[in-house]
Structures are given as structure tokens and as C-alpha cells.
Write a protein that holds these residues in place. Structure first.
Motif, PDB file in Angstrom:
ATOM      1  N   ARG A 312     -56.117 -15.416  -5.980  1.00  0.00           N
ATOM      2  CA  ARG A 312     -57.030 -14.994  -7.036  1.00  0.00           C
ATOM      3  C   ARG A 312     -57.489 -13.562  -6.840  1.00  0.00           C
ATOM      4  O   ARG A 312     -57.500 -12.756  -7.777  1.00  0.00           O
ATOM      5  CB  ARG A 312     -58.241 -15.928  -7.078  1.00  0.00           C
ATOM      6  N   MET A 313     -57.898 -13.221  -5.617  1.00  0.00           N
ATOM      7  CA  MET A 313     -58.378 -11.869  -5.376  1.00  0.00           C
ATOM      8  C   MET A 313     -57.285 -10.835  -5.568  1.00  0.00           C
ATOM      9  O   MET A 313     -57.474  -9.780  -6.178  1.00  0.00           O
ATOM     10  CB  MET A 313     -58.950 -11.745  -3.965  1.00  0.00           C
ATOM     11  N   ALA A 315     -54.547 -11.133  -7.338  1.00  0.00           N
ATOM     12  CA  ALA A 315     -54.158 -11.056  -8.745  1.00  0.00           C
ATOM     13  C   ALA A 315     -55.042 -10.052  -9.472  1.00  0.00           C
ATOM     14  O   ALA A 315     -54.565  -9.242 -10.285  1.00  0.00           O
ATOM     15  CB  ALA A 315     -54.264 -12.427  -9.391  1.00  0.00           C
ATOM     16  N   SER A 316     -56.325 -10.088  -9.168  1.00  0.00           N
ATOM     17  CA  SER A 316     -57.259  -9.154  -9.791  1.00  0.00           C
ATOM     18  C   SER A 316     -57.005  -7.722  -9.332  1.00  0.00           C
ATOM     19  O   SER A 316     -56.993  -6.783 -10.136  1.00  0.00           O
ATOM     20  CB  SER A 316     -58.700  -9.574  -9.461  1.00  0.00           C
ATOM     21  N   MET A 317     -56.771  -7.555  -8.048  1.00  0.00           N
ATOM     22  CA  MET A 317     -56.548  -6.219  -7.501  1.00  0.00           C
ATOM     23  C   MET A 317     -55.257  -5.599  -8.040  1.00  0.00           C
ATOM     24  O   MET A 317     -55.228  -4.446  -8.477  1.00  0.00           O
ATOM     25  CB  MET A 317     -56.496  -6.276  -5.969  1.00  0.00           C
ATOM     26  N   LEU A 318     -54.174  -6.377  -7.997  1.00  0.00           N
ATOM     27  CA  LEU A 318     -52.874  -5.834  -8.412  1.00  0.00           C
ATOM     28  C   LEU A 318     -52.792  -5.625  -9.920  1.00  0.00           C
ATOM     29  O   LEU A 318     -51.961  -4.832 -10.386  1.00  0.00           O
ATOM     30  CB  LEU A 318     -51.750  -6.764  -7.949  1.00  0.00           C
ATOM     31  N   ALA A 319     -53.639  -6.328 -10.679  1.00  0.00           N
ATOM     32  CA  ALA A 319     -53.660  -6.129 -12.130  1.00  0.00           C
ATOM     33  C   ALA A 319     -54.404  -4.850 -12.513  1.00  0.00           C
ATOM     34  O   ALA A 319     -54.316  -4.396 -13.658  1.00  0.00           O
ATOM     35  CB  ALA A 319     -54.302  -7.336 -12.811  1.00  0.00           C
ATOM     36  N   ASP A 320     -55.124  -4.279 -11.574  1.00  0.00           N
ATOM     37  CA  ASP A 320     -55.848  -3.022 -11.812  1.00  0.00           C
ATOM     38  C   ASP A 320     -54.863  -1.864 -11.636  1.00  0.00           C
ATOM     39  O   ASP A 320     -54.684  -1.335 -10.535  1.00  0.00           O
ATOM     40  CB  ASP A 320     -57.007  -2.910 -10.825  1.00  0.00           C
ATOM     41  N   GLU A 321     -54.228  -1.467 -12.710  1.00  0.00           N
ATOM     42  CA  GLU A 321     -53.151  -0.477 -12.619  1.00  0.00           C
ATOM     43  C   GLU A 321     -53.651   0.894 -12.186  1.00  0.00           C
ATOM     44  O   GLU A 321     -52.925   1.650 -11.542  1.00  0.00           O
ATOM     45  CB  GLU A 321     -52.405  -0.394 -13.949  1.00  0.00           C
ATOM     46  N   GLU A 322     -54.888   1.213 -12.537  1.00  0.00           N
ATOM     47  CA  GLU A 322     -55.436   2.498 -12.089  1.00  0.00           C
ATOM     48  C   GLU A 322     -55.552   2.523 -10.566  1.00  0.00           C
ATOM     49  O   GLU A 322     -55.171   3.503  -9.916  1.00  0.00           O
ATOM     50  CB  GLU A 322     -56.805   2.738 -12.726  1.00  0.00           C
ATOM     51  N   PHE A 323     -56.066   1.432 -10.006  1.00  0.00           N
ATOM     52  CA  PHE A 323     -56.172   1.350  -8.551  1.00  0.00           C
ATOM     53  C   PHE A 323     -54.792   1.377  -7.901  1.00  0.00           C
ATOM     54  O   PHE A 323     -54.567   2.093  -6.928  1.00  0.00           O
ATOM     55  CB  PHE A 323     -56.901   0.070  -8.137  1.00  0.00           C
ATOM     56  N   VAL A 324     -53.856   0.579  -8.427  1.00  0.00           N
ATOM     57  CA  VAL A 324     -52.516   0.499  -7.848  1.00  0.00           C
ATOM     58  C   VAL A 324     -51.846   1.867  -7.849  1.00  0.00           C
ATOM     59  O   VAL A 324     -51.266   2.298  -6.853  1.00  0.00           O
ATOM     60  CB  VAL A 324     -51.656  -0.531  -8.601  1.00  0.00           C
ATOM     61  N   GLY A 325     -51.918   2.561  -8.976  1.00  0.00           N
ATOM     62  CA  GLY A 325     -51.304   3.882  -9.053  1.00  0.00           C
ATOM     63  C   GLY A 325     -51.889   4.848  -8.047  1.00  0.00           C
ATOM     64  O   GLY A 325     -51.154   5.574  -7.364  1.00  0.00           O
ATOM     65  N   LYS A 326     -53.202   4.866  -7.925  1.00  0.00           N
ATOM     66  CA  LYS A 326     -53.874   5.751  -6.972  1.00  0.00           C
ATOM     67  C   LYS A 326     -53.507   5.380  -5.543  1.00  0.00           C
ATOM     68  O   LYS A 326     -53.212   6.249  -4.709  1.00  0.00           O
ATOM     69  CB  LYS A 326     -55.388   5.665  -7.160  1.00  0.00           C
ATOM     70  N   PHE A 327     -53.505   4.083  -5.266  1.00  0.00           N
ATOM     71  CA  PHE A 327     -53.219   3.628  -3.907  1.00  0.00           C
ATOM     72  C   PHE A 327     -51.809   4.014  -3.483  1.00  0.00           C
ATOM     73  O   PHE A 327     -51.601   4.517  -2.368  1.00  0.00           O
ATOM     74  CB  PHE A 327     -53.387   2.113  -3.795  1.00  0.00           C
ATOM     75  N   LEU A 328     -50.818   3.770  -4.329  1.00  0.00           N
ATOM     76  CA  LEU A 328     -49.431   4.041  -3.961  1.00  0.00           C
ATOM     77  C   LEU A 328     -49.211   5.518  -3.669  1.00  0.00           C
ATOM     78  O   LEU A 328     -48.521   5.875  -2.700  1.00  0.00           O
ATOM     79  CB  LEU A 328     -48.489   3.574  -5.070  1.00  0.00           C
ATOM     80  N   VAL A 329     -49.791   6.380  -4.462  1.00  0.00           N
ATOM     81  CA  VAL A 329     -49.628   7.828  -4.258  1.00  0.00           C
ATOM     82  C   VAL A 329     -50.328   8.274  -2.972  1.00  0.00           C
ATOM     83  O   VAL A 329     -49.751   8.991  -2.142  1.00  0.00           O
ATOM     84  CB  VAL A 329     -50.177   8.611  -5.469  1.00  0.00           C
ATOM     85  N   GLU A 330     -51.583   7.848  -2.814  1.00  0.00           N
ATOM     86  CA  GLU A 330     -52.356   8.289  -1.663  1.00  0.00           C
ATOM     87  C   GLU A 330     -51.825   7.714  -0.358  1.00  0.00           C
ATOM     88  O   GLU A 330     -51.764   8.399   0.668  1.00  0.00           O
ATOM     89  CB  GLU A 330     -53.822   7.894  -1.843  1.00  0.00           C
TER      90      GLU A 330
END
Length: 477
Positions: A312-313, A315-330
Motif C-alpha cells: 500500500r505504501m 503503491a502510493s509512493m510509486l504513483a507519485d510521478e513527480e517524486f519518482v522523476g526527481k528521485f531517479l535523476v538525483e
């Protein structure tokens, strides 16, 4: 007492198939027994044998603080506690499978699509590997694996399944690249020993090399497995740790570009342990293009499910595309900077490493520090590094490397100051080794000079022009 215990246990329980009796795990034990701490234990062992991604935890912690509803263990998320705590189908939460499929696409640059219904959960990549081995091969049958390869493959794929691993040899002459000739040689040797080969396992990006397989290599591997009618398993758990060119290419992309290839023979292993740095969450993924494998693996997944709270947690985190995009780059930027700092520090002391563009480690070349070009000398050097230098690095022999003198050094599981201390310790080892070699050379020179002096004296004495041959000298003697 031990003997009696072994007698009442099963063969699997009492054998050493887990592989703990190896330098790879012994180094971890040395660290666990005396871990380094900058103030409380400054002379302890520094852990550089653990491929763990801790460089971007601050980004994750920030997201968790800003999204308290994602957890059922907060006041904001507690209302969902009952729905998550009760029994869940082992297919997994639909929102979790959808989020993981989307994340896998994002990591691969949105160049391929993944079907959430083909995603099978597992307790980490370890469980996914073993599940695939159970699905694809019977005891005594084998998988080809290019060397050097992750030591725990010997445990994950073989211990309980009875499947064998056949090494595909590579060496430094071409940067440890897999070749068609090497695949054919290993395949032929297996057949000559009456071993049925059921598949080829690739680790891309490579652990321990830190290199990626390009399109040409992946296409060659796909062609090889199709020609032999065997399975192709691609372990892609480090796919988001690529920080330099060449970038990561998934086997999913190659399959999509290969209309003549048989998709029923292709399978992907993935997890969130390395790319996100969540090994403690035990989130493993098996993705297969084979309907029968998906069906069987899903039934077997009940032995190692991911908790619904974790699903559940995430799913919520990975659905946040803004966070995912920032995380992958950084994350990629931080990993690249850390690797560059490590390799530059090693280079300054005259220690080389294999050029790489991914992973949480580098493949360090200490061949010139060996007392002899064999694996016994490698183990002697490794013991010095662990016991005297006080660093746990992993020797190449534990990765089935064909050449002695290579070591895997992990860099993402520590802060910058700890890495500086580690580099300082390695530098002292190199200096001491150089000093020792210099002393040996000095002794060799001294012996040579003495030998030459005697030789020159003998030549002088035997020369017709030597004063020792004159009548005067002879009469005096």
C-alpha cells in the motif's frame, strides 16, 4: 552434538548449499563482529562488501513525512488498517502492481510497456530467482551464467531447487564482455557432461562489474537462447543505478524489436532493493512473457509474499510521478559522483578499476599487489585487507572470476567521511606493498651486484692481461 543434529535433519538442512562458507560472507561476519564507527570504534572494519543504496534516503524520508496517509500506522492512515490487515489475494494489490509496472516503464525511459497482470510478487529478488528456477528447470538441469557473477546466485538458484549453474568464462582481455564463442563453449561442455541446459541468466547492469549490456550483446544473447530453444532470464535489479553513458537497455526493448524471437522464453527479475534502496522491504518482482510461468509463479508466490502494508505504501509512493522523476535523476547523479570520487581516489594511489556506468560498486584491480598470479595469493591479500587494513571488500574468486586479483568495492552504503577513511586505509596498503616490493627489488639488486662483482673479478682474474696471471704473481704464490 553437531553430528547427531545433522543425522536427524534433512540433506538440504544439513548441507552447505547456502554458501555461507565463503570469503564473500566471511567478510560480512568480520564486519558484524567489529563494525567501524567514527568515534565509538574508529579501528573497526569498514563495510565495503554490501551493495546497498543509502545515498538518497533523505528524498524518501521527505516524501514519507509529506504523505502520512500512505501508512496505516499513522493517525492519517489508520482508518485503512482493517482493510489492509485482513487476508489479501496473493496476486497482490491491483494498485501496487499497476504502480510497479509504471515504475519499471519510467526507469526504462518509457520505451517499453509492462502488463500489471504479468507481475508476480516475491520476497525480494532472491525469492524471484528461486521461483523462476523452480518453474524452468528440474534438479540436475542447468543455467548458463557469465562470470564474474553475484555469489548468492549459487544459493538463490541452486540450494533448494537442485538446479546447477554452468559458468560462461570471461576475462579482462575484453573488459569481461560476454561473447557468443564463450556461450557456445559453455553450452557444449554442459552437453558433453550430460547436463541439460535450460536457460541463460544475465545480470544487467552487472554485479560485480558495474557495466551494462548494450543492444548488440542483448540481441546476441536473445538469438543464442532462441537458437538453442532455452530460456533467457534477465536480472535487472540495478536498472535505475545507471549514471553514465552507455545507458541501460532492457531485454524488454530488445524483445519488442525482435519479431522472430519467442517471448515465451524471456523472463525479467526485478526488485526495489537497489534502485530505491529498500532491501528491508523485501519487494521482488518476477515478470514473464510466458503465461504458464506467470500462473505457476503466482501459485508459488504464496511462500514469499510482500506484506500488504508495504504494498500500500509503495503503491502510493510509486504513483507519485513527480517524486519518482526527481528521485531517479538525483539518485543517479549522487551515485555517479560517489563512484567518480572512489575511482579517482584509487587512481591517485595507482590502483585501477574497470570502467563502468552503473551499480553501487566498482571492480577494483589489485593484481599487481598479489605475491603470485593465483587465487591462493588473492585470498592472502584479501585476509590482509580484512584483518589488517580493516576493510571488507569481496574477492573476485567468490564471484567465480577467472582471473585472480580483482575485488568488488561498494561505495553507496556509507557517508563521504567513511569513504575517505576507507581510501586512506587502502592507500596505506598500497604504500606498504610498494615499500615491500622496493625492499625486495633492493635485495635483488644487492644480490645481483654482488654476483656481478664476483663475475667481474673472475673475468679479470682469468684474463691474460690480469695481474694474477703474470710470472711475478705466480712466483710469489
Amino acid at each position: 552434538m553437531l553430528g547427531s543434529q545433522e543425522h536427524i535433519l534433512s540433506k538440504i538442512a544439513s548441507n552447505d548449499g547456502h554458501g555461507e562458507n565463503s570469503a564473500f560472507f566471511d567478510g560480512w561476519k568480520a564486519y558484524d563482529a567489529d563494525p567501524y564507527h567514527p568515534t565509538q570504534n574508529p579501528n573497526g572494519v569498514i563495510q565495503m562488501g554490501l551493495a546497498e543504496n543509502q545515498l538518497s534516503f533523505d528524498l524518501v524520508e521527505e516524501w514519507v513525512r509529506n504523505n502520512p496517509k500512505a501508512s496505516i500506522c499513522t493517525a492519517e492512515g489508520a482508518s485503512q488498517f482493517k482493510d489492509i490487515a485482513i487476508f489479501q489475494d496473493y496476486h497482490g494489490l491491483p494498485e501496487f502492481r499497476n504502480a510497479v509496472a509504471r515504475f519499471m516503464e519510467k526507469v526504462r525511459g518509457d520505451r517499453v510497456r509492462f502488463d500489471p497482470d504479468r507481475i508476480v510478487m516475491s520476497g525480494g529478488a532472491t525469492g524471484a530467482q528461486e521461483t523462476l528456477a523452480f518453474c524452468l528447470a528440474d534438479p540436475g538441469e542447468a543455467l548458463l551464467v557469465p562470470t564474474p557473477y553475484y555469489p548468492a546466485n549459487d544459493r538463490d538458484l541452486t540450494w533448494r531447487t537442485g538446479v546447477e549453474l554452468v559458468p560462461v568464462i570471461s576475462d579482462s582481455s575484453n573488459g569481461f564482455k560476454m561473447t557468443r564463442d564463450a556461450l557456445e563453449t559453455a553450452y557444449k561442455a554442459a552437453l558433453e557432461s550430460n547436463t541439460t541446459v535450460k536457460g541463460l541468466l544475465l545480470n544487467n547492469p552487472s554485479n560485480p562489474l558495474g557495466t551494462v549490456l548494450d543492444r548488440e550483446a542483448l540481441s546476441m544473447a536473445l538469438s543464442f537462447t532462441n537458437d538453442k530453444n532455452i530460456h533467457l532470464i534477465c536480472d535487472e535489479i540495478y536498472s535505475a543505478t545507471v549514471f553514465y553513458e552507455p545507458g541501460f537497455v532492457s531485454i524488454a526493448e530488445i524483445l519488442a524489436e525482435s519479431p522472430d524471437a519467442n517471448p515465451d522464453l524471456v523472463h525479467i527479475v526485478y526488485s526495489l532493493s537497489k534502485d530505491l534502496g529498500f532491501p528491508g522491504f523485501r519487494v521482488g518482482i518476477l515478470y514473464s512473457y510466458n503465461d504458464a510461468v506467470v500462473s505457476c509463479a503466482r501459485k508459488m508466490s504464496s511462500f514469499g509474499l510482500v506484506s500488504t502494508q508495504t504494498q500500500r505504501m509503495l503503491a502510493s509512493m510509486l504513483a507519485d510521478e513527480e517524486f519518482v522523476g526527481k528521485f531517479l535523476v538525483e539518485s543517479a547523479a549522487r551515485l555517479g559522483a560517489r563512484r567518480a570520487a572512489l575511482c579517482e581516489g584509487l587512481a591517485q594511489m595507482g590502483v585501477g578499476s574497470l570502467k563502468g556506468s552503473a551499480g553501487l560498486y566498482c571492480w577494483m584491480d589489485l593484481r599487481r599487489l598479489l605475491k603470485a598470479a593465483n587465487f591462493e595469493a588473492e585470498m592472502q591479500l584479501w585476509r590482509v585487507i580484512v584483518n589488517d587494513v580493516r576493510i571488507n571488500v569481496s574477492p573476485g574468486a567468490s564471484f567465480h572470476c577467472a582471473e585472480p586479483g580483482w575485488f568488488r568495492v561498494c561505495f553507496a552504503n556509507m557517508d563521504e567521511e567513511t569513504m575517505r577513511v576507507a581510501l586512506s586505509r587502502i592507500s596505506k596498503l598500497v604504500v606498504q606493498s610498494k615499500s615491500g616490493e622496493a625492499r625486495k627489488q633492493c635485495r635483488r639488486r644487492s644480490k645481483l651486484e654482488i654476483s656481478l662483482s664476483f663475475r667481474r673479478l673472475e673475468e679479470i682474474m682469468m684474463s691474460p692481461h690480469s695481474p694474477m696471471t703474470s710470472p711475478l704473481v705466480r712466483t710469489m704464490t
